[in-house]
Write a protein that holds these residues in place. Sequence first.
Motif, PDB file in Angstrom:
ATOM      1  N   ARG A  29     -13.937  -1.667  -3.123  1.00 15.08           N
ATOM      2  CA  ARG A  29     -12.827  -1.638  -2.148  1.00 15.08           C
ATOM      3  C   ARG A  29     -11.968  -0.395  -2.360  1.00 15.08           C
ATOM      4  O   ARG A  29     -11.265   0.051  -1.477  1.00 15.08           O
ATOM      5  CB  ARG A  29     -11.965  -2.893  -2.241  1.00 15.08           C
ATOM      6  CG  ARG A  29     -12.690  -4.161  -1.830  1.00 15.08           C
ATOM      7  CD  ARG A  29     -12.845  -4.308  -0.318  1.00 15.08           C
ATOM      8  NE  ARG A  29     -13.878  -3.468   0.267  1.00 15.08           N
ATOM      9  CZ  ARG A  29     -15.178  -3.700   0.171  1.00 15.08           C
ATOM     10  NH1 ARG A  29     -15.626  -4.709  -0.519  1.00 15.08           N
ATOM     11  NH2 ARG A  29     -16.035  -2.903   0.754  1.00 15.08           N
ATOM     12  N   ILE A  59      -9.866   2.237   0.421  1.00 15.29           N
ATOM     13  CA  ILE A  59      -8.501   2.764   0.368  1.00 15.29           C
ATOM     14  C   ILE A  59      -8.535   4.288   0.304  1.00 15.29           C
ATOM     15  O   ILE A  59      -7.724   4.965   0.925  1.00 15.29           O
ATOM     16  CB  ILE A  59      -7.729   2.131  -0.811  1.00 15.29           C
ATOM     17  CG1 ILE A  59      -7.689   0.611  -0.593  1.00 15.29           C
ATOM     18  CG2 ILE A  59      -6.316   2.680  -0.908  1.00 15.29           C
ATOM     19  CD1 ILE A  59      -7.204  -0.180  -1.760  1.00 15.29           C
ATOM     20  N   MET A 112     -10.645  -2.893 -11.849  1.00 18.09           N
ATOM     21  CA  MET A 112     -10.895  -4.324 -11.875  1.00 18.09           C
ATOM     22  C   MET A 112     -12.294  -4.628 -12.353  1.00 18.09           C
ATOM     23  O   MET A 112     -13.245  -3.930 -12.062  1.00 18.09           O
ATOM     24  CB  MET A 112     -10.666  -4.920 -10.493  1.00 18.09           C
ATOM     25  CG  MET A 112      -9.190  -5.097 -10.236  1.00 18.09           C
ATOM     26  SD  MET A 112      -8.907  -5.573  -8.566  1.00 18.09           S
ATOM     27  CE  MET A 112      -9.514  -7.210  -8.645  1.00 18.09           C
ATOM     28  N   ASP A 113     -12.364  -5.726 -13.081  1.00 12.67           N
ATOM     29  CA  ASP A 113     -13.633  -6.101 -13.688  1.00 12.67           C
ATOM     30  C   ASP A 113     -14.460  -6.870 -12.663  1.00 12.67           C
ATOM     31  O   ASP A 113     -14.810  -8.012 -12.846  1.00 12.67           O
ATOM     32  CB  ASP A 113     -13.329  -6.979 -14.910  1.00 12.67           C
ATOM     33  CG  ASP A 113     -14.610  -7.388 -15.602  1.00 12.67           C
ATOM     34  OD1 ASP A 113     -15.604  -6.659 -15.455  1.00 12.67           O
ATOM     35  OD2 ASP A 113     -14.608  -8.443 -16.256  1.00 12.67           O
ATOM     36  N   ASP A 114     -14.740  -6.230 -11.536  1.00 12.13           N
ATOM     37  CA  ASP A 114     -15.425  -6.924 -10.455  1.00 12.13           C
ATOM     38  C   ASP A 114     -15.978  -5.830  -9.555  1.00 12.13           C
ATOM     39  O   ASP A 114     -15.236  -5.068  -8.965  1.00 12.13           O
ATOM     40  CB  ASP A 114     -14.394  -7.788  -9.709  1.00 12.13           C
ATOM     41  CG  ASP A 114     -15.019  -8.548  -8.548  1.00 12.13           C
ATOM     42  OD1 ASP A 114     -16.028  -8.069  -7.994  1.00 12.13           O
ATOM     43  OD2 ASP A 114     -14.490  -9.613  -8.208  1.00 12.13           O
ATOM     44  N   VAL A 172      -5.873   0.760  -9.410  1.00 12.88           N
ATOM     45  CA  VAL A 172      -5.815  -0.678  -9.690  1.00 12.88           C
ATOM     46  C   VAL A 172      -7.156  -1.329  -9.345  1.00 12.88           C
ATOM     47  O   VAL A 172      -7.713  -2.099 -10.123  1.00 12.88           O
ATOM     48  CB  VAL A 172      -4.683  -1.357  -8.875  1.00 12.88           C
ATOM     49  CG1 VAL A 172      -4.748  -2.874  -9.005  1.00 12.88           C
ATOM     50  CG2 VAL A 172      -3.329  -0.841  -9.334  1.00 12.88           C
ATOM     51  N   PHE A 173      -7.687  -0.965  -8.181  1.00 14.90           N
ATOM     52  CA  PHE A 173      -8.945  -1.572  -7.756  1.00 14.90           C
ATOM     53  C   PHE A 173     -10.126  -1.085  -8.593  1.00 14.90           C
ATOM     54  O   PHE A 173     -11.001  -1.847  -8.953  1.00 14.90           O
ATOM     55  CB  PHE A 173      -9.198  -1.296  -6.276  1.00 14.90           C
ATOM     56  CG  PHE A 173      -8.418  -2.225  -5.400  1.00 14.90           C
ATOM     57  CD1 PHE A 173      -8.965  -3.432  -5.007  1.00 14.90           C
ATOM     58  CD2 PHE A 173      -7.128  -1.921  -5.005  1.00 14.90           C
ATOM     59  CE1 PHE A 173      -8.247  -4.317  -4.221  1.00 14.90           C
ATOM     60  CE2 PHE A 173      -6.405  -2.794  -4.218  1.00 14.90           C
ATOM     61  CZ  PHE A 173      -6.965  -3.995  -3.822  1.00 14.90           C
ATOM     62  N   LEU A 177       0.843  -1.207   0.000  1.00 11.64           N
ATOM     63  CA  LEU A 177       0.000   0.000   0.000  1.00 11.64           C
ATOM     64  C   LEU A 177       0.875   1.251   0.000  1.00 11.64           C
ATOM     65  O   LEU A 177       0.589   2.236  -0.663  1.00 11.64           O
ATOM     66  CB  LEU A 177      -0.921   0.010   1.226  1.00 11.64           C
ATOM     67  CG  LEU A 177      -1.775   1.270   1.407  1.00 11.64           C
ATOM     68  CD1 LEU A 177      -2.832   1.382   0.325  1.00 11.64           C
ATOM     69  CD2 LEU A 177      -2.446   1.286   2.764  1.00 11.64           C
ATOM     70  N   MET A 195     -14.745  -5.597  -5.904  1.00 18.46           N
ATOM     71  CA  MET A 195     -13.382  -5.094  -5.772  1.00 18.46           C
ATOM     72  C   MET A 195     -13.327  -3.593  -6.049  1.00 18.46           C
ATOM     73  O   MET A 195     -12.599  -2.855  -5.402  1.00 18.46           O
ATOM     74  CB  MET A 195     -12.460  -5.821  -6.741  1.00 18.46           C
ATOM     75  CG  MET A 195     -12.075  -7.177  -6.244  1.00 18.46           C
ATOM     76  SD  MET A 195     -11.358  -7.018  -4.599  1.00 18.46           S
ATOM     77  CE  MET A 195     -11.070  -8.699  -4.226  1.00 18.46           C
ATOM     78  N   VAL A 227      -2.858   2.930  -6.173  1.00 11.39           N
ATOM     79  CA  VAL A 227      -3.470   1.700  -5.661  1.00 11.39           C
ATOM     80  C   VAL A 227      -4.984   1.725  -5.889  1.00 11.39           C
ATOM     81  O   VAL A 227      -5.589   0.735  -6.311  1.00 11.39           O
ATOM     82  CB  VAL A 227      -3.175   1.526  -4.150  1.00 11.39           C
ATOM     83  CG1 VAL A 227      -3.789   0.242  -3.634  1.00 11.39           C
ATOM     84  CG2 VAL A 227      -1.677   1.544  -3.906  1.00 11.39           C
TER      85      VAL A 227
END
Lengths: 568, 96
Positions: A120, A124, A112-114, A108-109, A79, A117, A105
């Motif tokens: 999330r 952060i 995401m293909d979700d 990146v989240f 992190l 996530m 960071v």
Amino acid sequence: MLKGKGVSNGVGFGNIAILKNEDRVIEKKIVENPENEMKRFKEALEEVTKETQEIANSITGTEKEIMDAYLMIMQDPSLTMETENAINNLNYSAEYAVEIGFNSVIQVFKNMDDEYMATRATDIADIKNRILAQLLNEETINTSKLPPNTILVAKELTTSDTAKLNFNHVTGIITEIGGTNSHSSIMARTHAIPAITRVEDATKIFRNGDYVAIDGMLGEIYLNPTEEEKQKLLKIQSQILKENEELEKYKGTETKTKDGYKVELVANIGTPADVELVLKNTAEGIGLLRSEFLYMDSDSMPTEEEQFSAYKEVAEKMNGKNVIIRTLDVGGDKELKYLELEKEANPFLGYRAIRLCLDNIALFKTQLRAILRASHYGNLLIMFPMISSIEELREAKKILEECKKELDTENIPYKKDIKVGIMIEIPSAALIAYGLAQECDFFSIGTNDLIQYTVAVERGNEKISKLYTKYHPAVIKLIKDSIQGAHDAGIFCGMCGEAAGDELLIPLLIGLGLDEFSMNSNKILKARKIISQLEKSKCEKLVEKVLRLNSANEVEKKLKEFIENEIS
Amino acid sequence: MNFLGKERKMIKEKVTIKNETGLHARPASELVKLASKFKCNINIAVGDKTANAKSILAIMSLGVKVNTEIELQCDGEDEETAIKEIIEAINNKFGE
């Protein structure tokens, strides 16, 4: 005067404390002494970690799991790697290094293909904001150390904000975003703190220390109130105090009429967190646990484990008292993203509740298995919503039996004789009440939908809202038939719609023989007080009179008359 | 890898994630807690991506979904115990 939506009754006076919002701008800055910046960064991170640790230690359950995951993220070297690089190699100030390091960071989240996530990323971002606030020495309000008589102002109060709040020092809460059932509103009602939400730009309008007075029922806020306004609110405050003191007497007492007729007084809840309020108001059980919160608050279908642990939590906290769990009641107007339901011309007459469940057996079974498993830990009952025919009841019971068999083979314990009931909220069900009652263990009348289907008035439609009334003689006849049908078949009949907590209707419902009244927790004591002043025999005579009336206005008038004569 | 003059190789094993939500926050944090108990290097490989099993961010950023096969790689003095215990925990869905 400013106005918002009142979500927790009461009057509060105090000084504003604003929880910082998050739209600050961090400028790029090169520094001479990276060692010093590194030290500042480490100290800020440590302080935020310590704070989070304290919160995690003071809470339990799902909220604690979230905090623990936060902590692990904060202690994760990957992190801070980017941030440390930016300080050491680029000589950026700690603030700017945190800004770009954490953003990489977060990115990146976000990418995401979700969906889970991607959310999330918010966690952060929250950590980033707290570190920045620490670095900038922003006057962050420490919610655990608020001075007495504080009116808290925030965009929105999160679980981590309220977890450490000193409620004794908070005399009011004002938020920009929220609703009656948002987390902070429920917390406010639990702790009897007046609260107002949907006050646009509240975090910008006020300044720390401003003196305000608020009325949580009307949603009114007075900045620097005049003497006259103060007196007006003080008067309301003393009235509320007097009423509450008066109601204290009814805590923990039996719910029965003057002539000894007992009924069950239970609560409607939306999430496990509401149980606190249920117990505080000494409700005798839970007459309606809306299971939708599990589905609406999530980006994906809640798993059997997630549901099991939520139901188990409620079952255990209620310690043997009845808890009626209503199976999923969505579709039509209440959307679930991940179900991808088609838009319908008439959502209220459409693909929803039990209809949707019987068509998606895997989804239905996940919930039924979770309820059955949790039934081992308390006294749970299952209730199916939107039943319009006996076939639906049979089909739902068949699927429940299949789930029981599965659990038997897996050797998982559950309450073998778990009671199964239905909501009576469609006129067709009320009209065949006796037939339905022979094949289930209890009824609960859902008046909100029953009214809309009986008088053909959509609940939310302002233009025709005058026609939507719980005093319509047809609605009362259907309630009477439902109770009669249940009693003829030897089962109990409750009510979980708003009518159950309606001061005017309570005597009529007592007269009709309703066995269980389920309402929001904050209405319990008032209802108990009313019931204790009634006589069953007089209520029965009232029923005879009301059943002869042909208009809602006449019914309402008659009920008012009765209350005025019988209740002090 | 050449370790104290002996020929050493990391050990690896394939395993399928059965948690319904995949390696999301809770199972990921359980995995990290467990992996951090061991001295050896522990990585998780999915497709062409590899992540350090002692970093929750690294694991979460793999975005492992239910029924995905991963390769667990352990390298170091306690690698045998590590791989055994972690595989067992994954098969137990981290106690879910």
